[in-house]
Design a protein around this motif. Structure first.
Motif, short mmCIF file in Angstrom:
data_model
loop_
_atom_site.label_atom_id
_atom_site.label_comp_id
_atom_site.label_asym_id
_atom_site.label_seq_id
_atom_site.Cartn_x
_atom_site.Cartn_y
_atom_site.Cartn_z
N SER A 47 -0.94 -16.62 28.54
CA SER A 47 -1.24 -17.80 29.07
C SER A 47 -3.07 -17.03 27.90
O SER A 47 -3.12 -16.12 28.00
CB SER A 47 -1.78 -18.60 29.92
OG SER A 47 -2.19 -17.61 30.73
N THR A 49 -6.55 -18.65 27.24
CA THR A 49 -7.99 -19.28 27.03
C THR A 49 -8.98 -19.30 26.21
O THR A 49 -9.73 -18.12 26.14
CB THR A 49 -8.60 -19.82 28.34
OG1 THR A 49 -7.46 -20.36 29.24
CG2 THR A 49 -10.15 -21.23 28.34
N ASP A 76 1.10 -20.61 26.27
CA ASP A 76 0.27 -22.00 26.37
C ASP A 76 -1.24 -21.43 26.27
O ASP A 76 -1.65 -20.81 26.44
CB ASP A 76 0.77 -21.60 28.04
CG ASP A 76 -0.71 -23.21 29.06
OD1 ASP A 76 -0.89 -24.09 28.13
OD2 ASP A 76 -0.45 -22.89 29.89
N VAL A 78 -5.11 -22.80 25.39
CA VAL A 78 -6.19 -24.42 26.12
C VAL A 78 -7.62 -23.67 25.16
O VAL A 78 -7.38 -22.47 25.11
CB VAL A 78 -6.94 -24.02 27.27
CG1 VAL A 78 -7.88 -25.02 27.36
CG2 VAL A 78 -5.55 -24.92 28.41
N THR A 182 -12.45 -27.87 35.46
CA THR A 182 -10.90 -27.50 34.59
C THR A 182 -10.95 -26.34 33.55
O THR A 182 -9.85 -25.42 33.54
CB THR A 182 -10.63 -29.14 33.53
OG1 THR A 182 -11.05 -29.91 34.77
CG2 THR A 182 -9.31 -28.77 33.41
N GLU A 185 -11.10 -23.58 34.93
CA GLU A 185 -9.13 -22.81 36.19
C GLU A 185 -8.83 -22.28 35.57
O GLU A 185 -7.73 -21.50 35.62
CB GLU A 185 -9.08 -24.53 36.90
CG GLU A 185 -8.09 -24.54 37.82
CD GLU A 185 -7.30 -25.85 38.27
OE1 GLU A 185 -6.40 -26.49 38.48
OE2 GLU A 185 -8.58 -26.69 38.97
N HIS A 186 -8.24 -22.67 34.35
CA HIS A 186 -7.14 -22.45 33.12
C HIS A 186 -7.18 -21.34 33.08
O HIS A 186 -6.55 -19.90 32.80
CB HIS A 186 -6.95 -22.98 32.22
CG HIS A 186 -5.54 -22.66 31.33
ND1 HIS A 186 -6.11 -21.94 30.23
CD2 HIS A 186 -4.52 -23.44 31.08
CE1 HIS A 186 -4.97 -22.17 29.50
NE2 HIS A 186 -4.13 -21.94 30.23
N ALA A 190 -5.68 -17.10 33.15
CA ALA A 190 -4.78 -16.89 31.96
C ALA A 190 -5.06 -15.60 31.63
O ALA A 190 -5.73 -14.55 32.38
CB ALA A 190 -6.03 -17.78 30.55
#
Length: 196
Positions: A47, A49, A76, A78, A182, A185-186, A190
């Motif tokens: 992941s 971010t 994943d 963001v 939010t 949190e990701h 990550a």
């Protein structure tokens, strides 16, 4: 008889070595199956971010290129857009992002010349021409690819309120009204965190 005993002893030793080797292979195969089961139990998905804070043409590309590429590898992803970075997700403003000529050390002109009226528009047109000639994806195309690939393009709630934007101002598919908590949190979970 000693030759026969010797041969039988060697044969028994070889059989014992072979049995030990088979047992070791079985043990290794069992360990490998356990590792594979553990990998299947967890999603194993990497992941990333990205915090995107800039809204100029040249600064819109890096987060979108990285995000769409990572998503193509199954990550994943963001991208949390805040402050001027929010303009990249704004339906109208994203189509007219400018390249800033002032203070950009890579621009082939001195700052005194770059500060003249109209130079940002000229620099933007020159870069857009180069992008078109090279066949490089546009910002809009990268946004579309990112969204189609499952990248979560997020718009900062506080910045939306500050800039007086509402959900309808954002490009379709963008996640709106996302708070910093939010995003954090990701980011905390990550594998890769970037600030652009």
């Amino acid at each position: 008889m000693s030759t026969d005993a010797s041969t039988a002893g060697e044969s028994a030793a070889e059989e014992a070595d072979l049995a030990a080797l088979r047992a070791r292979v079985d043990d290794l195969e069992a360990q490998l199956a356990e590792v594979d089961a553990d990998a299947d139990a967890g999603d194993g998905q990497r992941s990333m971010t990205i915090i995107a804070t800039k809204g100029s043409m040249d600064m819109a590309y890096p987060p979108l290129i990285l995000a769409s590429t990572a998503a193509a590898f199954g990550w994943d992803v963001v991208v949390f857009h805040t402050f001027w970075g929010l303009d990249v997700l704004h339906e109208e403003k994203s189509e007219n992002l400018q390249l800033s000529a002032v203070g950009n050390p890579s621009m082939p002109m001195p700052n005194a010349l770059a500060a003249l009226p109209g130079m940002d528009r000229l620099a933007t047109r020159m870069m857009q021409k180069k992008i078109d000639e090279n066949g490089t994806a546009s910002i809009q195309e990268l946004i579309d690819v990112s969204l189609e690939s499952g990248v979560d393009l997020q718009a900062c709630q506080m910045t939306m309120e500050l800039m007086d934007y509402d959900d309808a101002d954002m490009i379709d598919g963008v996640t709106t009204q996302v708070g910093a908590a939010t995003a954090l949190e990701h980011m905390a979970d990550a594998d890769v965190q970037l600030l652009v």
